[in-house]
Write a protein that holds these residues in place. Structure first.
Motif, PDB file in Angstrom:
ATOM      1  N   GLN A 227       0.838  -1.205   0.000  1.00  0.00           N
ATOM      2  CA  GLN A 227       0.000   0.000   0.000  1.00  0.00           C
ATOM      3  C   GLN A 227       0.871   1.251   0.000  1.00  0.00           C
ATOM      4  O   GLN A 227       0.560   2.246  -0.676  1.00  0.00           O
ATOM      5  CB  GLN A 227      -0.911   0.005   1.234  1.00  0.00           C
ATOM      6  CG  GLN A 227      -2.039   1.026   1.168  1.00  0.00           C
ATOM      7  CD  GLN A 227      -2.926   0.846  -0.046  1.00  0.00           C
ATOM      8  OE1 GLN A 227      -3.403  -0.253  -0.309  1.00  0.00           O
ATOM      9  NE2 GLN A 227      -3.146   1.912  -0.802  1.00  0.00           N
ATOM     10  N   ALA A 228       1.986   1.203   0.747  1.00  0.00           N
ATOM     11  CA  ALA A 228       2.900   2.349   0.771  1.00  0.00           C
ATOM     12  C   ALA A 228       3.475   2.610  -0.616  1.00  0.00           C
ATOM     13  O   ALA A 228       3.646   3.758  -1.039  1.00  0.00           O
ATOM     14  CB  ALA A 228       4.029   2.090   1.773  1.00  0.00           C
ATOM     15  N   SER A 229       3.765   1.534  -1.355  1.00  0.00           N
ATOM     16  CA  SER A 229       4.282   1.687  -2.715  1.00  0.00           C
ATOM     17  C   SER A 229       3.224   2.256  -3.646  1.00  0.00           C
ATOM     18  O   SER A 229       3.509   3.098  -4.500  1.00  0.00           O
ATOM     19  CB  SER A 229       4.763   0.327  -3.245  1.00  0.00           C
ATOM     20  OG  SER A 229       5.912  -0.095  -2.568  1.00  0.00           O
ATOM     21  N   CYS A 230       1.986   1.792  -3.486  1.00  0.00           N
ATOM     22  CA  CYS A 230       0.893   2.315  -4.320  1.00  0.00           C
ATOM     23  C   CYS A 230       0.677   3.805  -4.068  1.00  0.00           C
ATOM     24  O   CYS A 230       0.360   4.561  -4.981  1.00  0.00           O
ATOM     25  CB  CYS A 230      -0.403   1.546  -4.038  1.00  0.00           C
ATOM     26  SG  CYS A 230      -0.387  -0.167  -4.632  1.00  0.00           S
ATOM     27  N   ASN A 231       0.873   4.216  -2.800  1.00  0.00           N
ATOM     28  CA  ASN A 231       0.677   5.620  -2.429  1.00  0.00           C
ATOM     29  C   ASN A 231       1.941   6.453  -2.637  1.00  0.00           C
ATOM     30  O   ASN A 231       1.934   7.661  -2.383  1.00  0.00           O
ATOM     31  CB  ASN A 231       0.243   5.726  -0.965  1.00  0.00           C
ATOM     32  CG  ASN A 231      -1.107   5.100  -0.704  1.00  0.00           C
ATOM     33  OD1 ASN A 231      -1.928   4.976  -1.611  1.00  0.00           O
ATOM     34  ND2 ASN A 231      -1.359   4.680   0.534  1.00  0.00           N
ATOM     35  N   LYS A 232       3.032   5.784  -3.053  1.00  0.00           N
ATOM     36  CA  LYS A 232       4.333   6.464  -3.228  1.00  0.00           C
ATOM     37  C   LYS A 232       4.707   7.236  -1.963  1.00  0.00           C
ATOM     38  O   LYS A 232       5.118   8.393  -2.006  1.00  0.00           O
ATOM     39  CB  LYS A 232       4.305   7.389  -4.445  1.00  0.00           C
ATOM     40  CG  LYS A 232       3.972   6.676  -5.749  1.00  0.00           C
ATOM     41  CD  LYS A 232       3.887   7.648  -6.900  1.00  0.00           C
ATOM     42  CE  LYS A 232       3.579   6.941  -8.214  1.00  0.00           C
ATOM     43  NZ  LYS A 232       2.288   6.219  -8.201  1.00  0.00           N
TER      44      LYS A 232
ATOM     45  N   THR B 133       8.825   5.043  -3.614  1.00  0.00           N
ATOM     46  CA  THR B 133       8.238   6.214  -4.270  1.00  0.00           C
ATOM     47  C   THR B 133       8.321   6.158  -5.796  1.00  0.00           C
ATOM     48  O   THR B 133       8.035   7.146  -6.471  1.00  0.00           O
ATOM     49  CB  THR B 133       8.946   7.491  -3.788  1.00  0.00           C
ATOM     50  OG1 THR B 133      10.363   7.338  -3.974  1.00  0.00           O
ATOM     51  CG2 THR B 133       8.676   7.746  -2.311  1.00  0.00           C
ATOM     52  N   CYS B 134       8.693   5.006  -6.346  1.00  0.00           N
ATOM     53  CA  CYS B 134       8.846   4.903  -7.802  1.00  0.00           C
ATOM     54  C   CYS B 134       7.541   5.251  -8.515  1.00  0.00           C
ATOM     55  O   CYS B 134       6.456   4.846  -8.096  1.00  0.00           O
ATOM     56  CB  CYS B 134       9.274   3.477  -8.178  1.00  0.00           C
ATOM     57  SG  CYS B 134       9.642   3.299  -9.943  1.00  0.00           S
ATOM     58  N   THR B 135       7.667   6.000  -9.601  1.00  0.00           N
ATOM     59  CA  THR B 135       6.485   6.447 -10.339  1.00  0.00           C
ATOM     60  C   THR B 135       6.031   5.445 -11.395  1.00  0.00           C
ATOM     61  O   THR B 135       5.019   5.659 -12.069  1.00  0.00           O
ATOM     62  CB  THR B 135       6.769   7.796 -11.029  1.00  0.00           C
ATOM     63  OG1 THR B 135       7.923   7.649 -11.879  1.00  0.00           O
ATOM     64  CG2 THR B 135       7.037   8.880  -9.996  1.00  0.00           C
ATOM     65  N   ALA B 136       6.786   4.366 -11.540  1.00  0.00           N
ATOM     66  CA  ALA B 136       6.375   3.348 -12.523  1.00  0.00           C
ATOM     67  C   ALA B 136       5.051   2.711 -12.089  1.00  0.00           C
ATOM     68  O   ALA B 136       4.704   2.694 -10.910  1.00  0.00           O
ATOM     69  CB  ALA B 136       7.453   2.274 -12.645  1.00  0.00           C
TER      70      ALA B 136
ATOM     71  N   PRO C 118      18.265  -2.972 -10.854  1.00  0.00           N
ATOM     72  CA  PRO C 118      17.727  -1.712 -10.338  1.00  0.00           C
ATOM     73  C   PRO C 118      16.899  -0.979 -11.392  1.00  0.00           C
ATOM     74  O   PRO C 118      17.266  -0.933 -12.561  1.00  0.00           O
ATOM     75  CB  PRO C 118      18.974  -0.913  -9.953  1.00  0.00           C
ATOM     76  CG  PRO C 118      20.079  -1.520 -10.755  1.00  0.00           C
ATOM     77  CD  PRO C 118      19.740  -2.971 -10.905  1.00  0.00           C
ATOM     78  N   CYS C 119      15.789  -0.425 -10.977  1.00  0.00           N
ATOM     79  CA  CYS C 119      14.888   0.320 -11.860  1.00  0.00           C
ATOM     80  C   CYS C 119      15.595   1.550 -12.427  1.00  0.00           C
ATOM     81  O   CYS C 119      16.281   2.284 -11.707  1.00  0.00           O
ATOM     82  CB  CYS C 119      13.649   0.741 -11.064  1.00  0.00           C
ATOM     83  SG  CYS C 119      12.524   1.827 -11.948  1.00  0.00           S
ATOM     84  N   LYS C 120      15.421   1.798 -13.719  1.00  0.00           N
ATOM     85  CA  LYS C 120      16.053   2.959 -14.360  1.00  0.00           C
ATOM     86  C   LYS C 120      15.283   4.246 -14.083  1.00  0.00           C
ATOM     87  O   LYS C 120      15.789   5.343 -14.337  1.00  0.00           O
ATOM     88  CB  LYS C 120      16.158   2.728 -15.866  1.00  0.00           C
ATOM     89  CG  LYS C 120      17.135   1.622 -16.244  1.00  0.00           C
ATOM     90  CD  LYS C 120      17.259   1.486 -17.752  1.00  0.00           C
ATOM     91  CE  LYS C 120      18.268   0.402 -18.125  1.00  0.00           C
ATOM     92  NZ  LYS C 120      18.396   0.253 -19.593  1.00  0.00           N
TER      93      LYS C 120
END
Length: 347
Positions: free
Chosen positions: A10-15, A37-40, A64-66
């Protein structure tokens, strides 16, 4: 205090930025891992797994995410810029021009943007302020105006007078009546922090990304009736040495002098905070009992939140009565990291 998968998802969904540094999310279908906090676009919960460090997802084959670059620390001072700051601290008379920056492999426009973002001024303005602050202290120590100007690289006394007045609002000759609070950026394993000190001790030590920081700086300036200027202070040397030892697990108590700014009640609460033993926690209710007013739980919690000297006055050691982590100005993830650091060493 392990977080559940649902909470982290949920924290990831809410960034949610409060969880930066607490966990990293890996996506099974893409083979990448991200910061909270990734915006992907977020995948389904059954397609993710979570890690409390960046080493484990790499060992499991995740990349790692670009987009969010989870291996980078966004607030950390770049090594080349830190070298500039160190050189200025060693010799305030140094004057770096754009040519000098290029010679060091730095793009002047990038340096300008970095200083605007982190110090609210260009690098050249920062240099001027640093020089003038150094001269201010020389004048306070009894040095004459001409020598102070020459020591920091000014060839023109009129130019020195003008720069001095632009920063302090008075001429060098009138500066004996003025006060100054020194400010310095300090890198720690859990983020960049801002330290302020007067001659008596540290009066502020906050995370650079805390929203209340600008207000706190104004309060300190008003309380001491002083200008806050980028500069060195003997207490910073002690602070940095003790912080290094603390994060290495070699120090449990700080001896650097403090000069806290607050009401009498707040200072009493902060003194009680300093009695919480390393590696232990207390509740707000327990704090109120020690204070002698069991009904003052809310007032105690509010005073904790207004603490301007993080880590040294350990408000991170106060938790909810239910044992859960509660609010922390630097972010819950930092509170968790500090408690993990202290308890890991004890046990």
């Amino acid at each position: 205090m392990k977080l559940s998968k649902d909470i982290m998802y949920q924290a990831s969904c809410n960034k949610n930025p409060d969880f930066e540094g607490v966990f990293w999310m890996a996506v099974k279908t893409t083979g990448i891992f991200c910061r909270p906090t990734c915006t992907a676009r977020k995948p389904k919960i059954e397609n993710v797994e979570f890690f409390d460090n960046t080493k484990d997802p790499i060992l499991k084959g995740y990349r790692p995410c670009k987009i969010c670059k989870p291996l980078e620390s966004p607030d950390q001072t770049p090594e080349a810029i830190q070298k500039l700051l160190d050189d200025l601290s060693q010799d305030p008379s140094m004057k770096f021009k754009d040519y000098d920056l290029v010679q060091r492999g730095l793009e002047p426009a990038n340096v300008r943007r970095w200083f605007l973002k982190h110090h609210g001024m260009t690098f050249h303005a920062f240099q001027r302020m640093f020089k003038i602050n150094s001269a201010f202290k020389k004048l306070q120590d009894g040095e004459n105006i001409i020598d102070a100007a020459l020591d920091i690289g000014y060839e023109s006394l009129s130019g020195f007078n003008e720069s001095f007045k632009n920063i302090f609002g008075v001429s060098p000759a009138q500066s004996k009546m003025e006060k100054v609070i020194d400010l310095k950026r300090i890198e720690t394993p859990i983020g960049t922090m801002i330290a302020c000190a007067d001659k008596h001790g540290i009066c502020l030590f906050e995370f650079s990304d805390r929203k209340a920081l600008p207000t706190e700086l104004k309060q300190i300036s008003k309380h001491f009736d002083a200008n806050i200027i980028q500069g060195e202070n003997p207490h910073f040397t002690t602070l940095q040495k003790e912080l290094k030892e603390y994060f290495e697990g070699k120090r449990k108590e700080f001896t650097v002098p403090l000069s806290p700014v607050g009401t009498d009640f707040q200072k009493r609460v902060w003194e009680i905070l300093r009695t919480i033993p390393y590696g232990t926690t207390r509740s707000y209710q327990e704090q109120a009992h020690i204070l002698g007013n069991p009904k003052a739980v809310r007032a105690v919690a509010n005073a904790n939140g207004l603490n301007k000297i993080s880590i040294l006055i350990p408000c991170h050691r106060v938790i909810g009565s239910d044992g859960k982590l509660t609010g922390y100005g630097g972010g819950i993830w930092r509170k968790q990291k500090l408690l993990e650091l202290e308890k890991a060493i004890l046990f």
